[in-house]
Motif scaffolding. Structure first.
Motif, short mmCIF file in Angstrom:
data_model
loop_
_atom_site.label_atom_id
_atom_site.label_comp_id
_atom_site.label_asym_id
_atom_site.label_seq_id
_atom_site.Cartn_x
_atom_site.Cartn_y
_atom_site.Cartn_z
N LYS A 1 88.18 55.35 72.93
CA LYS A 1 88.18 55.33 71.46
C LYS A 1 86.79 55.56 70.85
O LYS A 1 86.66 55.65 69.64
CB LYS A 1 88.70 53.96 70.97
N ASP A 2 85.77 55.66 71.70
CA ASP A 2 84.40 55.72 71.18
C ASP A 2 84.09 56.96 70.36
O ASP A 2 84.55 58.06 70.68
CB ASP A 2 83.40 55.71 72.36
N ILE A 3 83.28 56.75 69.35
CA ILE A 3 82.64 57.86 68.66
C ILE A 3 81.15 57.56 68.75
O ILE A 3 80.69 56.55 68.21
CB ILE A 3 83.08 57.92 67.18
N LYS A 4 80.42 58.38 69.50
CA LYS A 4 79.02 57.99 69.74
C LYS A 4 78.09 59.20 69.83
O LYS A 4 78.52 60.33 70.09
CB LYS A 4 78.93 57.17 71.03
N THR B 1 73.09 65.54 73.39
CA THR B 1 73.26 66.89 72.83
C THR B 1 74.11 66.94 71.57
O THR B 1 74.25 67.99 70.96
CB THR B 1 73.94 67.80 73.89
N GLY B 2 74.68 65.83 71.22
CA GLY B 2 75.53 65.88 70.03
C GLY B 2 76.31 64.61 69.81
O GLY B 2 75.78 63.51 69.94
N ILE B 3 77.58 64.76 69.50
CA ILE B 3 78.44 63.60 69.25
C ILE B 3 79.67 63.69 70.12
O ILE B 3 80.28 64.76 70.26
CB ILE B 3 78.82 63.52 67.76
N HIS B 4 79.99 62.55 70.73
CA HIS B 4 81.18 62.48 71.56
C HIS B 4 82.27 61.70 70.81
O HIS B 4 82.01 60.65 70.23
CB HIS B 4 80.87 61.77 72.89
N ILE B 5 83.45 62.23 70.84
CA ILE B 5 84.60 61.54 70.22
C ILE B 5 85.65 61.34 71.30
O ILE B 5 86.13 62.31 71.91
CB ILE B 5 85.22 62.36 69.07
N GLY B 6 85.99 60.08 71.56
CA GLY B 6 87.01 59.78 72.54
C GLY B 6 88.37 60.27 72.10
O GLY B 6 88.67 60.31 70.90
N GLN C 1 89.68 57.02 61.72
CA GLN C 1 88.37 56.51 62.16
C GLN C 1 87.34 57.62 62.19
O GLN C 1 86.20 57.44 61.77
CB GLN C 1 88.49 55.88 63.55
N VAL C 2 87.74 58.77 62.69
CA VAL C 2 86.81 59.89 62.76
C VAL C 2 86.43 60.34 61.34
O VAL C 2 85.26 60.58 61.03
CB VAL C 2 87.42 61.06 63.56
N ALA C 3 87.44 60.41 60.50
CA ALA C 3 87.20 60.91 59.13
C ALA C 3 86.27 59.99 58.36
O ALA C 3 85.58 60.42 57.43
CB ALA C 3 88.52 61.05 58.39
N GLU C 4 86.26 58.71 58.72
CA GLU C 4 85.44 57.74 57.99
C GLU C 4 84.15 57.37 58.73
O GLU C 4 83.35 56.59 58.23
CB GLU C 4 86.27 56.46 57.76
N ASN C 5 83.96 57.93 59.90
CA ASN C 5 82.81 57.55 60.74
C ASN C 5 81.49 58.09 60.16
O ASN C 5 81.40 59.27 59.79
CB ASN C 5 83.04 58.09 62.15
N SER C 6 80.48 57.23 60.14
CA SER C 6 79.23 57.63 59.49
C SER C 6 78.51 58.76 60.25
O SER C 6 77.91 59.64 59.64
CB SER C 6 78.31 56.43 59.32
N LEU C 7 78.60 58.73 61.57
CA LEU C 7 77.98 59.82 62.35
C LEU C 7 78.62 61.17 62.00
O LEU C 7 77.95 62.18 61.83
CB LEU C 7 78.17 59.57 63.85
N ILE C 8 79.94 61.14 61.91
CA ILE C 8 80.67 62.37 61.59
C ILE C 8 80.34 62.83 60.18
O ILE C 8 80.07 64.01 59.93
CB ILE C 8 82.19 62.15 61.75
N LEU C 9 80.34 61.87 59.26
CA LEU C 9 80.06 62.24 57.87
C LEU C 9 78.64 62.79 57.73
O LEU C 9 78.39 63.70 56.95
CB LEU C 9 80.24 61.02 56.96
N GLN C 10 77.73 62.25 58.54
CA GLN C 10 76.34 62.69 58.46
C GLN C 10 76.13 64.06 59.13
O GLN C 10 75.49 64.94 58.57
CB GLN C 10 75.46 61.63 59.13
N HIS C 11 76.70 64.20 60.32
CA HIS C 11 76.39 65.41 61.11
C HIS C 11 77.42 66.52 60.98
O HIS C 11 77.09 67.69 61.05
CB HIS C 11 76.24 65.03 62.59
N HIS C 12 78.69 66.15 60.82
CA HIS C 12 79.74 67.18 60.80
C HIS C 12 80.77 66.90 59.71
O HIS C 12 81.95 66.68 59.97
CB HIS C 12 80.43 67.25 62.17
#
Lengths: 713, 327
Positions: free
Chosen positions: B57-60, B64-69, B76-87
């Protein structure tokens, strides 16, 4: 005519009396009666559009775990009291569930499987194998217009010169198509039935328990005391529960066969084929006018789909006969029998379809005349009903135009299409009018005052959403002078006094009159008992009268109906719908950004629930204009999008704030409360308001609903 | 719905082993698509391997980038701060799909495996080569308004329904999968496939392979992004056409461009030629129109989806305008 109301609680924005029950899940809907020893039924849908069942193999289903019975046309007739055939005495198709081997439409039920759990019934149903002799089928309205017939109901109409529009100085001659729409109430159709000896008790989704009771009595040859029908809460119906459907009969039959309670819930997919729909209709409109906008002639022709086994007709042409003062009107109505399930009335039946066409054509005429669409409507305003040559009992449509146009900001509209932009969005304004007959049927109510001063009223009416009990409590409160929190109103039980179905915007007028009259009758009786007059007795002391008379309670049942008003007056509710739309210039997306419904429906009993009902109708109008359409593959005679994901009812994001304006002036004729009715006019005329706004925004006239982005790029 | 076995392993290896190769086995996570298909009788698995207990379930952030389980929820992905910041384009695409209720259940891995919404695929009484190889394509001469304009075959003209995957295609993600032979990595562009003669295969997963997660490489562009989805209603409708646009604009000049379309092909449709045409150009509507024209080369429409030949380029232009902030 009595008109002393308009004093106390009438119009009060009262919360629904059953609101708390509904939002807390405590309201028990028909499918939620988990009766001991309940079993579960699943219908097997046929898979061809026309033909004959040559074989139906139920062996595997019958062997499956938990299965109690499988009923098909091969064994249905063995059931006591049920006789049917798929061929009538005159040789015509006769659709009766499991009545024979004939298939008239895709999705026709061919078997009912009953098991001890829903899952087991579902699995067993998948094991029923049916083979068919297929016949050629017809499902396309367009391809079968040559087979159009004049139905036994829905007569053609002529006033003045035939097709007079053709010779007028300015004319519009266009064809409008409204696709098949499906009611799709949130609550699925369902029935639970069990037999107690020779009596059957039924919980079902119904817009009228008395009518359902009668159907079951007729089908199974039972007397009234042997059939009990309950439908206390209904999760929306929109007309789809105005008749007793084959699945209800099948459930009663199955309960008889298995000797225990049976519950059947249709699947969402089955809702598309088994419980009716608004029929696809092609309408040809001819409008002729003088150069200054006086209508010379209206011609309205409708071609509507129906089934091969049953005629369905509706009043698509009605609006064109009287809404505008044209000396010459021609209407023609035809149906096309197809291999589809029979249509059913769907909110604003017929009139909504017809208003879409005539109100669109009128808009087209306004541009040809370079005349404001409201000015054009005012120019042709009918002060009296030109169809029946009678005065309207009341008509405040001019006030609707005026208040509605002000609210929407009509003055910001440009008569030149495509002239106004907000960013990338083209802006348009549109108007469409709604009209629907204001009716009053016969109804009876029973009222009871108890020693504690509480009032209970019973009537076998329904509440499919408008808040019937709440309105009835207000009417009774007003008539009795007793606070609303002391009054309860019960409905949805066939043992209660008679009422018609909840349809045709007539419940408040019919049942409300009965409640009003029985309340006054109670008051009168109390006065008689006390020997005093109303001026001497306050409503708070009614209990004293009971005490003095040694009565634990007092009960009165009384019927109520209108007189000959209908022969002296033409009685209608009216609405003027307005909207402002945004159309994206590049992607063709349409957003209704503002909606206004201005309504002349007589006295409004409860502004809160009435506004909700109007908003619901507007949402239906958005669906009709922008999103809803059943897609058919005529090669197979099957729906392509018969599910809740691919058939698009509007979502919240499609619905703007809706401003509802009630004129709220009593109708002096129809009933003692002065009400008319709002269920239908809430939707009638809204779809053309959107279509007209889209034209105003883009200069593109889409004459096939729904207006999806592909039609605007 | 047929009867089936149900197992719920807690380790990845046992999940893969539980996948009996010969039997008709399916992994199940959120079940937002599979359950529907089972209810309709479109798929009839003999065994379900519920993977919800696997630690995926990790988003980390990675080197080299971001891993999404694979089991990260769409919401969760749509609201994740890493995702919102980077992608942010991924969040935009996710939020354009389905409903909040579905996004709360649906997983990233499941979303990638979503089956087409073609009506013929869903109706077991219609022909469909994807559902029943050899039965024919109902859509090709049928009601094909929603169907493909790129990469279709005589066997199948269905489209992939996911919004998320359109963004992931534009973001050059990589998919990590686990099979009995171990892990392997699949570039996102190669994960989904065109129908060819085997539309029954939506993707290049080998039988029994389990998606572990996706990796999105770091990229400079985060500001000039858009996901534009044109659909028949404002929410909870599949795309007529959608476009993910990720631009890197410096001094008015487009340094890099990544574009992908949804609703037009059997897989998320990356628009590499159109991207190339934009590099080094100014972010102007004229250049966007040119790119859109290039993007549509080779498009072929059917009876009811001719409009996509126009809606496609229009949507590309509008998405680019939105991404670039050009009026």
């Amino acid at each position: 005519m009595e008109k002393q109301l308009k004093k106390s609680v009438i119009g009060e924005p009262m919360d629904r009396v059953d609101g708390r029950l509904k939002v807390t899940g405590a309201a028990t809907y028909s499918a939620e009666y988990n009766i001991p020893n309940l079993s579960y039924a699943v219908l097997v849908s046929g898979t061809i559009a026309s033909g004959t069942i040559t074989g139906i193999d139920t062996a595997a289903a019958e062997r499956a775990p938990g299965v109690l019975t499988v009923i098909t046309h091969l064994n249905a007739s063995q059931l006591v009291g049920y006789q049917a055939s798929t061929i009538a005495a005159n040789g015509k198709p006769n659709y009766r569930v499991f009545g024979g081997d004939k298939i008239f439409f895709n999705g026709q039920p061919v078997a009912i499987v009953v098991a001890d759990t829903f899952e087991r019934a579902t699995y067993a149903a998948s094991l029923v194998k049916t083979s068919y002799q297929k016949d050629e089928h017809k499902t396309s309205l367009e391809d079968n217009l040559v087979n159009a017939i004049s139905p036994s109901r829905g007569k053609d109409y002529q006033r003045g010169i035939v097709d007079a529009y053709k010779t007028a100085p300015v004319k519009v001659e266009e064809t409008y198509m409204l696709p098949t729409e499906v009611h799709n109430p949130m609550e699925l159709h369902n029935t639970t039935a069990f037999w107690d000896g020779d009596k059957v008790i039924v919980y079902t989704k119904s817009q009228g328990v008395k009518a359902t009771q009668q159907s079951i009595m007729n089908t199974f040859k039972l007397t009234e005391d042997k059939v009990q029908v309950n439908s206390r809460f209904v999760g929306g119906a929109f007309g789809s529960a105005l008749r007793t459907w084959p699945h209800e009969i099948a459930t009663v039959m199955a309960a008889k066969k298995v000797g225990r309670p049976v519950k059947l819930l249709l699947t969402r997919e089955q809702q598309f084929t088994m419980v009716g729909y608004r029929p696809k209709t092609i309408q040809k409109i001819g409008l002729g006018a003088t150069a200054d906008g006086q209508l010379v002639g209206i011609t309205h022709e409708s071609y509507s789909q129906s089934s091969v086994y049953e005629e369905f007709t509706e009043g698509s042409n009605n609006v064109s006969r009287f809404l505008y003062a044209s000396p010459n009107v021609t209407t023609r109505y035809k149906i096309i029998p197809l291999n589809v399930g029979a249509p059913a009335p769907m909110r604003g039946p017929g009139e909504a379809t017809g208003a879409y066409a005539i109100e669109s054509a009128l808009d087209e005429l306004s541009y040809k005349l370079n005349m404001d669409p409201i000015a054009l409507r005012l120019k042709n305003y009918s002060e009296n009903d030109p169809e029946r040559n009678l005065p309207y009992s009341s008509k405040y449509l001019k006030e609707c135009y005026s208040l509605g146009s002000e609210k929407i900001g009509w003055s910001n509209r440009s008569q030149t299409p495509g002239a106004v932009k907000e960013g990338d969005w083209l802006v348009g304004y549109g108007i469409g009018c709604g009209v629907f007959g204001a009716h009053r049927g016969r109804a009876t109510a029973k009222i009871k005052i108890s020693a504690d001063g509480t009032i209970n009223i019973q009537c076998a009416t329904a509440d499919i959403g408008p808040g019937t009990a709440t309105s009835m409590v207000l009417i009774a409160s007003d008539a009795l002078g007793i606070p609303t929190n002391k009054i309860t109103f019960e409905l949805g039980n066939s043992a209660f006094p008679q009422a018609g179905q909840q349809g045709g915007s007539s419940t408040v007028s019919s049942v409300g009159s009965a409640v009003h009259d029985v309340s006054l009758a109670l008051k009168k009786k109390l006065m008689e008992l006390s020997g005093k007059t109303e001026n001497d007795v306050s409503p708070g002391s009614y209990t004293d009268i009971l005490k003095q008379q040694n009565l634990p309670y007092l009960e009165i049942t009384q019927g109520s109906q209108g007189g000959d008003e209908g022969s002296k007056y033409s009685m209608y509710s009216f609405s003027a719908h307005f909207c402002k739309v945004h159309v994206h210039a590049i992607t063709g997306q349409v957003k209704v950004v503002k909606a206004v419904a201005a309504v002349d429906a007589g006295t409004i009993i409860n502004h809160k629930t009435a506004s909700s009902q109007m908003i619901g109708g507007v949402v239906g109008g958005i669906g009709m204009a922008l999103t809803e359409e059943v897609l058919f593959d005529d090669r197979y005679g099957r729906y392509i999008n018969g599910n809740f994901a691919d058939y698009h009812v509007p979502v919240h994001a499609d619905v703007p704030d809706v401003d509802v304006i009630f004129i709220d002036k009593p109708d002096p004729v129809l009933n003692p409360m002065g009400t008319k009715g709002i269920g239908e006019i809430s939707i009638i005329g809204f779809a053309p308001a959107i279509a007209n706004a889209v034209y105003n925004a883009t200069g593109k006239r889409v004459r096939e609903m729904p207006i999806t982005p592909d039609k605007l790029i | 719905m047929n009867q089936f076995q149900y197992v719920r392993p807690v380790e990845q290896a046992s999940a893969v082993k539980a996948f009996v190769k010969d039997a008709n086995t399916q992994f199940i996570a959120g079940g937002t698509n599979l359950i529907d298909l089972m209810k309709m009788g479109v798929v009839k698995p003999d065994k379900l391997v519920d993977i919800n207990r696997l630690p995926l379930k990790d988003i980390k952030k990675t080197v080299t980038g971001i891993h999404i389980g694979a089991l990260a929820l769409n919401s969760q992905v749509a609201e994740n701060s890493l995702i919102l910041q980077h992608h942010p384009v991924l969040a935009l695409a996710l939020n354009a799909g389905a409903t909040q209720q579905l996004r709360n259940m649906a997983t990233v891995g499941g979303n990638m495996l979503q089956r087409t919404r073609c009506g013929y695929f869903f109706d077991t009484n219609m022909p469909c080569n994807k559902r029943e190889p050899g039965s024919g394509c109902g859509a090709i001469d049928g009601v094909n308004r929603m169907h493909a304009i790129f990469g279709a075959s005589e066997s199948c003209i269905a489209v992939h329904p996911s919004d998320m995957c359109v963004a992931l295609a534009a973001l050059d993600a990589t998919v990590t999968v686990l099979g009995l032979k171990g892990e392997r990595r699949i570039p996102f562009a190669d994960f989904h496939r065109l129908p060819g003669d085997h539309p029954e295969h939506d993707n290049t997963l080998q039988k029994g392979e389990l998606i572990l997660g996706i990796d999105i490489p770091d990229a400079p562009a985060t500001k000039n992004v858009a996901y534009l989805k044109v659909r028949d209603r404002t929410s909870y409708a599949f795309a007529l056409v959608s476009v993910a646009a990720v631009l890197n604009i410096e001094g008015g000049i487009i340094k890099s461009a990544r574009l992908a379309m949804g609703g037009v092909a059997h897989k998320p449709w990356r628009l590499q030629n159109a991207e190339a045409s934009l590099i080094g150009k100014q972010a102007t509507v004229d250049n966007f129109k040119q790119a859109a024209q290039i993007a549509m080369q080779g498009a072929k429409a059917y009876k009811y989806n001719q409009f996509k030949l126009k809606l496609g380029p229009n949507t590309i232009v509008q998405a680019l305008k939105t991404a670039a902030g050009v009026a």
